[in-house]
Enzyme design. Structure first.
Site, PDB file in Angstrom:
ATOM      1  N   GLN A  51       0.814  -1.218   0.000  1.00  0.00           N
ATOM      2  CA  GLN A  51       0.000   0.000   0.000  1.00  0.00           C
ATOM      3  C   GLN A  51       0.848   1.268   0.000  1.00  0.00           C
ATOM      4  O   GLN A  51       0.335   2.344  -0.287  1.00  0.00           O
ATOM      5  CB  GLN A  51      -0.931   0.031   1.213  1.00  0.00           C
ATOM      6  N   CYS A  92     -10.574   0.430   4.090  1.00  0.00           N
ATOM      7  CA  CYS A  92      -9.184   0.333   3.650  1.00  0.00           C
ATOM      8  C   CYS A  92      -8.588   1.726   3.480  1.00  0.00           C
ATOM      9  O   CYS A  92      -9.243   2.621   2.939  1.00  0.00           O
ATOM     10  CB  CYS A  92      -9.140  -0.422   2.321  1.00  0.00           C
ATOM     11  N   HIS A 135      -7.349  -9.286   5.594  1.00  0.00           N
ATOM     12  CA  HIS A 135      -7.428  -8.116   4.703  1.00  0.00           C
ATOM     13  C   HIS A 135      -6.027  -7.727   4.217  1.00  0.00           C
ATOM     14  O   HIS A 135      -5.809  -7.512   3.023  1.00  0.00           O
ATOM     15  CB  HIS A 135      -8.085  -6.959   5.468  1.00  0.00           C
ATOM     16  N   GLU A 136      -5.074  -7.632   5.141  1.00  0.00           N
ATOM     17  CA  GLU A 136      -3.719  -7.204   4.776  1.00  0.00           C
ATOM     18  C   GLU A 136      -2.996  -8.267   3.942  1.00  0.00           C
ATOM     19  O   GLU A 136      -2.263  -7.926   3.017  1.00  0.00           O
ATOM     20  CB  GLU A 136      -2.910  -6.836   6.026  1.00  0.00           C
ATOM     21  N   HIS A 139      -3.888  -7.858   0.436  1.00  0.00           N
ATOM     22  CA  HIS A 139      -3.093  -6.807  -0.221  1.00  0.00           C
ATOM     23  C   HIS A 139      -1.785  -7.381  -0.766  1.00  0.00           C
ATOM     24  O   HIS A 139      -1.371  -7.028  -1.869  1.00  0.00           O
ATOM     25  CB  HIS A 139      -2.756  -5.672   0.756  1.00  0.00           C
TER      26      HIS A 139
END
Length: 166
Positions: A51, A92, A135-136, A139
């Site tokens: 990110q 997010c 969630h991470e 990514h």
């Protein structure tokens, strides 16, 4: 190391697949500190290195009610997922101002990862911590939480966010 900036959707770099960390050195520690700094500044609870345009398998997590210390997961791998699927609102830092109910996260997970010193550990996570880690890790695989939404909702978000860019 340059100042970190959170990539915003629809930036294609968010779709990159992160590579494993091979060196556990001072540069890694500096990167992790900067990741925590920007995550706190943006009031997030988790951040993946991808990110901030660093394609490495690094996750930082904090500000979760039952988490005693900030958490660093390097080269994380989910070994088991079980329990009821969480139905929870998810957001997010790369897609600000959008929150949606997701149905794809497991309540309990078992994760293998490395700490900042390269020491392997196993973590049992549940509830919001489980959701955040899943969630991470998504990514790190180039996947966003909106990918779990219907095509109609995905297109609506894409149109709204690409309008803001142009």
């Amino acid at each position: 190391m340059k100042k970190l900036k959170i990539l915003k959707y629809p930036n294609k770099k968010l779709r990159k697949i992160a590579k494993p960390v091979k060196k556990f050195d001072k540069k890694l520690k500096t990167l992790v500190k900067k990741m925590f700094y920007i995550m706190y500044k943006k009031q997030g609870i988790g951040l993946a290195a991808i990110q901030v345009n660093i394609p490495l398998q690094i996750i930082v997590i904090d500000k979760i009610h039952n988490l005693k210390n900030p958490l660093i997961l390097i080269n994380p791998k989910i070994k088991k997922k079980f329990g009821k699927i969480l139905k929870i609102e998810e957001g997010c830092l790369s897609i600000p101002k959008y929150r949606y109910i997701t149905y794809v996260r497991k309540k309990y997970i078992l994760v293998k990862a490395y700490d900042i010193y390269g020491k392997k550990f196993i973590l049992h996570a549940q509830d919001i911590l489980s959701l955040c880690i899943q969630h991470e890790i998504d990514h790190l695989k180039g996947k966003l939480f909106i990918d779990y939404l219907s095509l109609l909702k995905q297109n609506r978000i894409h149109k709204k966010l690409t309008k803001k860019i142009h």
